[in-house]
Design an enzyme around this catalytic site. Structure first.
Site, PDB file in Angstrom:
ATOM      1  N   ARG A 137       0.867  -1.175   0.000  1.00 24.09           N
ATOM      2  CA  ARG A 137       0.000   0.000   0.000  1.00 24.09           C
ATOM      3  C   ARG A 137       0.905   1.226   0.000  1.00 24.09           C
ATOM      4  O   ARG A 137       2.038   1.188   0.478  1.00 24.09           O
ATOM      5  CB  ARG A 137      -0.893   0.012   1.233  1.00 24.09           C
ATOM      6  N   LYS A 160      -1.835  -2.724   8.006  1.00 24.40           N
ATOM      7  CA  LYS A 160      -2.974  -2.349   8.832  1.00 24.40           C
ATOM      8  C   LYS A 160      -3.006  -3.170  10.114  1.00 24.40           C
ATOM      9  O   LYS A 160      -2.574  -4.317  10.150  1.00 24.40           O
ATOM     10  CB  LYS A 160      -4.278  -2.555   8.052  1.00 24.40           C
ATOM     11  N   HIS A 217      -2.818   2.985  -5.637  1.00 29.25           N
ATOM     12  CA  HIS A 217      -3.421   1.745  -5.142  1.00 29.25           C
ATOM     13  C   HIS A 217      -3.745   0.791  -6.290  1.00 29.25           C
ATOM     14  O   HIS A 217      -3.760  -0.433  -6.090  1.00 29.25           O
ATOM     15  CB  HIS A 217      -4.686   2.060  -4.345  1.00 29.25           C
ATOM     16  N   ARG A 223      -1.069  -1.720  -6.792  1.00 26.08           N
ATOM     17  CA  ARG A 223      -1.167  -2.861  -5.864  1.00 26.08           C
ATOM     18  C   ARG A 223      -2.201  -3.858  -6.376  1.00 26.08           C
ATOM     19  O   ARG A 223      -1.981  -5.070  -6.329  1.00 26.08           O
ATOM     20  CB  ARG A 223      -1.536  -2.343  -4.482  1.00 26.08           C
ATOM     21  N   HIS A 235      -3.967  -9.113   3.808  1.00 20.52           N
ATOM     22  CA  HIS A 235      -5.402  -9.055   4.067  1.00 20.52           C
ATOM     23  C   HIS A 235      -5.737  -9.833   5.335  1.00 20.52           C
ATOM     24  O   HIS A 235      -5.230 -10.931   5.553  1.00 20.52           O
ATOM     25  CB  HIS A 235      -6.189  -9.658   2.897  1.00 20.52           C
ATOM     26  N   TYR A 279     -10.235 -10.471  -6.279  1.00 18.10           N
ATOM     27  CA  TYR A 279      -9.363 -10.527  -7.444  1.00 18.10           C
ATOM     28  C   TYR A 279      -9.716 -11.666  -8.379  1.00 18.10           C
ATOM     29  O   TYR A 279      -9.365 -11.635  -9.560  1.00 18.10           O
ATOM     30  CB  TYR A 279      -7.900 -10.617  -7.007  1.00 18.10           C
TER      31      TYR A 279
END
Length: 294
Positions: A149, A172, A240, A243, A266, A275
């Site tokens: 990211r 994150k 983004h 990515r 994730h 995806y």
């Protein structure tokens, strides 16, 4: 005439302070243009003849390059390099005006590999200083080549140095993951570190702003926005999106969803499963465009 592209490259490096990557790309474009014109006109090309290149000649050259598989963004950069070369040889009037290629707006799609590289090249070339160009090139390769990211990339510190085959990235929820680094990505970061006027300490930001402070993600987004406009890419081409392209291209080449989840950081597999739909849509486009009975 044989050394004209080399003289052009030396001009870019010495007078325009372009990066070594840009110099190589523009020299190669000059060589290709001269070779094409020689075949197109059926005669040896003298420097004076380059001042007579017409808009029709340039359109023919671009069609030739598109026939070799060049995407829209790459074709726009090729045209920019050609214009720069012709102006250097014969002045502003030596480069006829033609419209560059444009990308139709539509549903979100991954950025094609050639267009991702073209975008990174355009951002790096437009930088105010060579070291800033090296910085931006390294960051965008991290997004596309390692799936980071933008916040993760600008949040890296000098603790990641020296680089190895992998890098620990904190994403994150302070979750740390290990991502592989392609040799091209490692080289880009090493080149930036060597060119940066700011010392890289373990506890300090790896990527610095023009005045030495930590680089803001907004600066990168702004540079990408300007570059995508020049290249005719849609407003969906964001940092983004690189990515997303990393993820989609890996999935298209057979990557396992669980492995992809780990690489992207994730928290749940459901985030990664989007995806599969993107890749299916891309494959359907290929089928419709290529199959005689589609």
């Amino acid at each position: 005439m044989n050394d004209l592209p080399g003289e052009f490259g030396r001009h870019l490096a010495r007078d325009r302070r372009r990066s070594a990557h840009t110099v190589r790309a523009y020299e190669a474009t000059a060589v290709r243009l001269i070779q094409f014109l020689g075949e197109h006109w059926g005669e040896a090309i003298a420097p004076a003849a380059l001042g007579k290149v017409s808009a029709a000649d340039l359109r023919a050259y671009l069609a030739h390059r598109r026939g070799q598989g060049l995407g829209n963004a790459s074709a726009a950069r090729e045209l920019s390099a050609v214009r720069t070369f012709l102006k250097w040889v014969g002045g502003d009037d030596a480069s006829p005006r033609i419209k560059g290629p444009r990308v139709k707006k539509g549903v979100p799609r991954p950025v094609a590999p050639a267009d991702a590289v073209a975008l990174a090249e355009e951002v790096a070339e437009d930088a105010a200083e060579p070291w800033i160009g090296a910085r931006d090139w390294a960051i965008l390769l991290l997004l596309y080549g390692a799936g980071l990211r933008i916040g993760e990339a600008v949040g890296l510190t000098g603790a990641v140095l020296p680089l190895g085959e992998t890098m620990a990235v904190t994403g994150k929820r302070d979750k740390t993951r290990i991502v592989p680094l392609l040799p091209q990505v490692r080289d880009a970061i090493d080149d930036y570190v060597a060119a940066s006027p700011w010392p890289v300490d373990r506890g300090e930001a790896l990527f610095r702003g023009a005045k030495g402070g930590p680089l803001s993600a907004g600066v990168v987004r702004k540079s990408v926005q300007a570059a995508r406009t020049r290249l005719g890419l849609t407003d969906r081409t964001t940092p983004h999106a690189l990515r997303h392209s990393f993820a989609t291209h890996l999935l298209g080449r057979g990557a396992d969803l669980r492995q992809l989840q780990e690489l992207l950081g994730h928290a749940s597999l459901s985030s990664t499963q989007i995806y599969t739909a993107v890749d299916a849509a891309h494959l359907l486009d290929v089928y419709r465009n290529a199959h005689p009975r589609a």
